[in-house]
Design an enzyme around this catalytic site. Structure first.
Site, mmCIF file in Angstrom:
data_model
loop_
_atom_site.group_PDB
_atom_site.id
_atom_site.type_symbol
_atom_site.label_atom_id
_atom_site.label_comp_id
_atom_site.label_asym_id
_atom_site.label_seq_id
_atom_site.Cartn_x
_atom_site.Cartn_y
_atom_site.Cartn_z
ATOM 1 N N CYS A 88 19.450 73.518 -31.597
ATOM 2 C CA CYS A 88 18.169 73.076 -32.159
ATOM 3 C C CYS A 88 17.552 71.953 -31.337
ATOM 4 O O CYS A 88 16.445 72.112 -30.806
ATOM 5 C CB CYS A 88 18.341 72.690 -33.617
ATOM 6 S SG CYS A 88 19.647 71.503 -33.945
ATOM 7 N N TYR A 89 18.234 70.829 -31.209
ATOM 8 C CA TYR A 89 17.686 69.761 -30.372
ATOM 9 C C TYR A 89 17.468 70.259 -28.941
ATOM 10 O O TYR A 89 16.405 70.023 -28.356
ATOM 11 C CB TYR A 89 18.622 68.547 -30.358
ATOM 12 C CG TYR A 89 18.625 67.713 -31.613
ATOM 13 C CD1 TYR A 89 17.461 67.130 -32.099
ATOM 14 C CD2 TYR A 89 19.805 67.477 -32.315
ATOM 15 C CE1 TYR A 89 17.478 66.341 -33.241
ATOM 16 C CE2 TYR A 89 19.820 66.692 -33.456
ATOM 17 C CZ TYR A 89 18.661 66.125 -33.921
ATOM 18 O OH TYR A 89 18.677 65.340 -35.047
#
Lengths: 342, 342, 342, 342
Positions: free
Chosen positions: C154-155
């Site tokens: 995600c990041y």
């Protein structure tokens, strides 16, 4: 300065107690206990309290009765989960301490009702008769001299405060009462359970504990005493995405001919001089009572159906828990009832 | 592909309609209108829609009847604030368009009731008789051939779906109904009002619209038809800090001898094959219906008081507004009722 | 219909995978597994999915490799906590299955870096070389023929998408990159931990994982490949009170003479035809990407300091997890990349 | 009791001022003004204050200078939107009042910088030189004797407190400073704007005010004074879904050889005895400072890149506005600095 101790200080009610008592002008906190965090600084576990001079040096000690007896405190606050207060209350009272219990353990006068609603025998049944139900607006005199006060619960306070004077005055049909209540999530306690996770509670609203929530027992006990007849009612609690606050919407049929203005007059007489009950013309909102010890209340008449709608708001951790406990303590200690609470 | 237009596409219901219709397999959006944003790209105003091929080139046009008549759409969705639909519906229907109105303007069959609850004369009263109440589970046949469908409202849907079959079957005391409902804030619309600001709604819970909310009129209209007698009820809506969702808790006295299982059997018969009604054994939670067209419902028996507690959850913008409108549209257009909705 | 299985379907990413795949026009879910809920209906545990025809009969099975080999699925999604994918990926790939792993287990090409950041030896190191980093915009060709795709995190996705084309084109000083990112709470998983409780995360904002968050390893790996030189960067993740979404604010020094318009032109060339990257003129907002597979990005020039500020938003469960996994799957299966995702 | 007046008491900062001053042991509120609510009881407009004895009888008066001069207050708090303080400050100071302004109007020493950042000429430029920047930890002596204190802003306080001692001591490269800040929504004021609606801010996170937010001017002014050289920095504010709180994450390159422990030692020297600065070993969280006057700060070293990461948290309405104003007032009045604030 009066010395106090807080047992179970790391739960939400316990933390709120610490916050209130740390600022109380006549109190010194002599001890805080926590099974889980024993030996740690209170400011490490509850960093919000850091910087308040009166708690700076506090360290969580073990939750043992002997510690509490010896810590020098005259008043002991018990902020424990259900079922644990019994083992502390009895020996502490015997040792001459005055105890304010925030749990439901000593709120019922009758051990059979306790067993019906809590599913087990009461471990310290002999104290049920002695314990005073800790709702200051109703039992101020008894609280003043009590050794053991069972501070009234969050939902119960939001229902009893508006209903008791009306039932005493015969303004309501006693069997017509229905309550739909909504609580913030801190009411469920600081428990690591999946259903209480942020992503499970945010953007969520749900009922729970149907149809016979445990708190119903203490509500009906007090309503019945007020009405002079056994009262049973319907109670549906809900969980809403907010940290704090309880909003209760109560439906009831008025006694023949009774109108909104008579309800308001009755409340005015009962609570006009109470420091923590606010009779509102506007509808209550939990944001106005969050982090306070106030309970707001209002009433509306539904002329089309003939029903009354009563609405209250309070902070479940304030007037519903820690604030109320401090109010009880102030009465017991002979202080001004608003000390540390306004 | 069937061409549709959306009037008032920049409100919350309008935006949700655009989202659903942009993904609908049988629809082409021919026009979107907005008084406020006329001339601007839909993706500039509603950036969430950017990247959906079917809306890429849409520009808000003026909300004029003539535009809508000429845009090529056969179906027109009206997503306007209360009181504005009348001036569109009449000329559009006369011009041969089929209209799905999301407002309350055509939900009442009786102009006098409209005036009682809305405080003014109805501007297109002749259409009240023709308009079909847009609750597919109740009026599927009539919706299929209607020129004007008044899509049922958010609170009303959450109350009518559980209650109508029970009243039809005589399982409830018709005058015993009390509803305590909670809505997310999008239900109030995209209006720049102080009371709807984030910091006024967050950590807040409050009732409003007491004791005679406008939506009560359509609920009682339909409940009365189902019961075969005039029904009046008590209805208290609340606002909770969440974007979407309605939770309704309904209290009612069952007819003599009726129990939870008979209620569940009645629902099973009425809704067992409905694609958007979910009969739940667990208690409904708005998080399970958010951004869907489902309405979840469950019932509990309060044996101590003899009352039934019925609980429902839906998305106020889904089954309570845009989803329901698309479901109505699917029926009118002869499509599968679930197209674009599952 | 292509058959798939989902391992660990009851976490947040797993649930989102089920939601997406249940609606995917070319997919049949052959099996869902869960250690915790083995034997229970998926709709009992994930009630939100009830009513979707394609999941109605699914029951959680045991998470055993043999089950997965025999369930008939050609594609297996692994949605497990860190460290568990290894024991599934190797035997499944050997059995001829194609695997999309949503964990970080196969995202690093180098077992030493794995050990440095994850603190233990990699259990299936031989697969690290074969696994393809599952960021479709960068590795579409390799993903198409991969047996094992390590879906990007995600990041990392929120950082790599904007930075990779700029580093490849030499528009940024490679060692100047600083990222301040904020995630919704679902990013932490459905874990019963006190710090993730509603009342701990609501009205809270805090950094965590400083200074060497595990995801940094895969970000630097890919940035270094793009820059042609080893890149180290500063990365600070924060937790904000929202269910979904990641917002990344990236600070970087442009190469000499490079301005905002050249950055935008570079992105336009890289992503102008990408279905899930939206180049925005307005500043990104997570509410516009929640429950989608889009990544929004924009850039601003801070003329006073000479720095560039790059801002991106995505849904941590969408483009940051399940949506991206489905996009990878679509590529592997030869489907349209947007199937089930728009 | 010292008499004070609050101008603009119905905004969020004004309401917080009323809350703090109503409980202040040495203060009597002599007047509250509001253009919008003139003539109404303060408890009708700000019902949260009801029940506090000291505000019970207050009525909003007109915001006229003459009223304020005659109300008997020695200290006047101005809690007005940007640009309005000038017309009050000058005549009030001339009339012998001491003024604490919560707006940005008097925070800059230089009228040209004011025009550069605020786009207009300053209406009371002659007072810019006299006004003292109201950050007690830095200007305690000057504040004590000031006639006009420009209470430091919310973002500026969260940046200046950690950075000023480090720049004074030469521990940081002055031009390396980058700040990524997140504010709760009350920071935007009680303004009826669509972008501040609940449903626009909840489940949302976004940057704004790029690249040259107005507050940057006062931050750079004070940083430059501390560093002895002109400092320019990058500042990106964001809005997060919470009512209160500011979290700042600051990136900076240390001067050669400087490490985390030297930063901490520098802070310890500067703030070890400050009542409202808490030096934390754990990472700051806005929930620990909400509704307090504390600013929490911590530092971490990113050894891989050589950068320092500094993190602070405060309440934007507390230490960022009303709390700080009361702290300034306490100093001006010669009271204990913590009166009414702990």
């Amino acid at each position: 300065m009066t010395k106090v101790a807080i047992v179970g200080a790391n739960g939400y009610s316990g933390e709120e107690l610490c916050t209130l008592l740390a600022r109380h002008p006549r109190v010194q906190i002599a001890a805080v206990t926590s099974r889980q965090h024993c030996g740690k600084s209170i400011c490490e576990i509850l960093p919000r309290l850091t910087g308040l001079p009166s708690v700076a040096s506090l360290v969580f000690s073990e939750s043992r009765v002997q510690n509490l007896v010896e810590c020098g405190a005259d008043f002991i606050f018990l902020a424990l989960p259900h079922g644990l207060a019994g083992e502390y209350a009895a020996p502490l009272v015997e040792a001459g301490k005055r105890v304010i219990d925030l749990s439901a353990d000593f709120r019922l006068r009758d051990a059979d009702t306790y067993k019906e609603f809590y599913g087990e025998d009461h471990g310290a049944g002999h104290l049920l008769k002695e314990a005073v139900y800790g709702l200051p607006e109703l039992y101020r005199t008894e609280i003043a001299r009590a050794r053991l006060v069972a501070s009234a619960g969050c939902y119960p306070t939001s229902l009893l405060l508006p209903l008791i004077p009306l039932l005493r005055a015969g303004l309501l049909e006693p069997q017509s009462i229905i309550a739909s209540c909504v609580s913030g999530v801190s009411g469920a306690g600081r428990k690591a359970e999946t259903v209480l996770l942020y992503a499970e509670c945010n953007e969520s609203l749900r009922a729970y504990g149907l149809p016979k929530h445990r708190h119903l027992s203490e509500v009906e006990q007090e309503l019945s005493l007020a009405a002079g007849t056994k009262v049973v009612m319907t109670f549906v609690p809900h969980l809403a995405p907010m940290n704090r606050g309880i909003h209760s919407t109560i439906f009831a049929t008025p006694a023949a001919g009774i109108t909104r203005s008579q309800v308001e007059a009755c409340w005015q007489e009962a609570y006009g001089k109470e420091p923590f009950v606010r009779l509102c013309s506007a509808l209550p909102d939990v944001k106005n009572v969050a982090s306070t010890n106030f309970c707001d209340m209002a009433v509306r008449e539904d002329e089309r159906t003939g029903r009354l709608v009563i609405l209250t708001a309070e902070d479940n951790l304030g007037k519903g828990a820690a604030g109320q406990a401090v109010q009880n303590f102030n009465i017991m200690a002979g202080f001004s009832e608003t000390d540390g609470l306004l």
